[in-house]
Design an enzyme around this catalytic site. Structure first.
Site, PDB file in Angstrom:
ATOM      1  N   ASP A  30     -78.017  40.097  -0.337  1.00  0.00           N
ATOM      2  CA  ASP A  30     -78.218  39.835  -1.754  1.00  0.00           C
ATOM      3  C   ASP A  30     -78.899  38.480  -1.894  1.00  0.00           C
ATOM      4  OD1 ASP A  30     -77.812  40.191  -4.626  1.00  0.00           O
ATOM      5  OD2 ASP A  30     -76.346  38.576  -4.418  1.00  0.00           O
ATOM      6  N   ASP A  71     -79.145  36.071  -4.986  1.00  0.00           N
ATOM      7  CA  ASP A  71     -78.413  35.017  -5.697  1.00  0.00           C
ATOM      8  C   ASP A  71     -76.930  35.039  -5.316  1.00  0.00           C
ATOM      9  OD1 ASP A  71     -80.836  34.434  -7.092  1.00  0.00           O
ATOM     10  OD2 ASP A  71     -80.432  36.178  -8.353  1.00  0.00           O
TER      11      ASP A  71
END
Length: 182
Positions: free
Chosen positions: A12, A14
């Site tokens: 991922d 952020d």
């Protein structure tokens, strides 16, 4: 003869590749490159995973573009900066909001499946590392092993009790490397 399938670590963006901006217990993306912060342990973790033979691919939802609160250009500039500074093969982005009902928005596995087809990845020997339940579920739906980085966010999601839980990317990378060697 087809080349052998590769193993990947999907990450991922952020909260994993870069710091999330936490407001009222909920993570948000940086709004610009100036707000982008890559924690000091990210690069060495990714270098170790890359040296172990993993293809590294970012997987990110960026619904603020569909909501009109962020520009696609700003997201792409942040991604370009991450690609320039980190040993990532790619960053796959979903620009949709939930109302768009696309197949690429996590927790659906569309971006992971797309990357798997594009790069020749064996999903059963790959990992999804994320800081939110949607990341973990997308990895599971794609057939990856999922690792949840518990950042202590104040959000409700499915029970992650059966998921590998760590407190940092460093711990996630160590777990992946240990399994790769064993």
């Amino acid at each position: 003869m087809k080349p052998p399938l590769l193993s990947a670590v999907f990450l991922d963006r952020d909260g994993v590749l870069n710091s999330a901006i936490v407001k009222k217990g909920k993570p948000h993306p940086p709004s610009s490159v100036e707000d982008l912060e890559i924690q000091e342990d990210v690069l060495p973790c990714l270098v170790s995973l890359r040296k172990a033979g993993f293809v590294l691919i970012g997987i990110t939802n960026q619904p603020d573009v569909a909501r009109g609160t962020q520009t696609r250009e700003a997201v792409e500039l942040i991604n370009k900066t991450l690609l320039d500074k980190l040993p990532l093969a790619d960053i796959k982005v979903c620009y949709h909001d939930e109302a768009d009902h696309c197949d690429c928005r996590k927790p659906l596995p569309g971006l992971i499946l797309q990357a798997s087809d594009e790069y020749g990845i064996d999903l059963a020997s790959s990992y999804m590392v994320g800081d939110r339940w949607k990341d973990v579920e997308a990895g599971q739906r794609a057939g990856c092993r999922s690792i949840w980085i518990d950042c202590g966010y104040d959000e409700i999601g499915p029970d992650l009790a059966l998921t590998e839980r760590v407190l940092s990317l460093r711990e996630a990378a160590a777990l992946i490397l240990e399994r790769a060697q064993g």
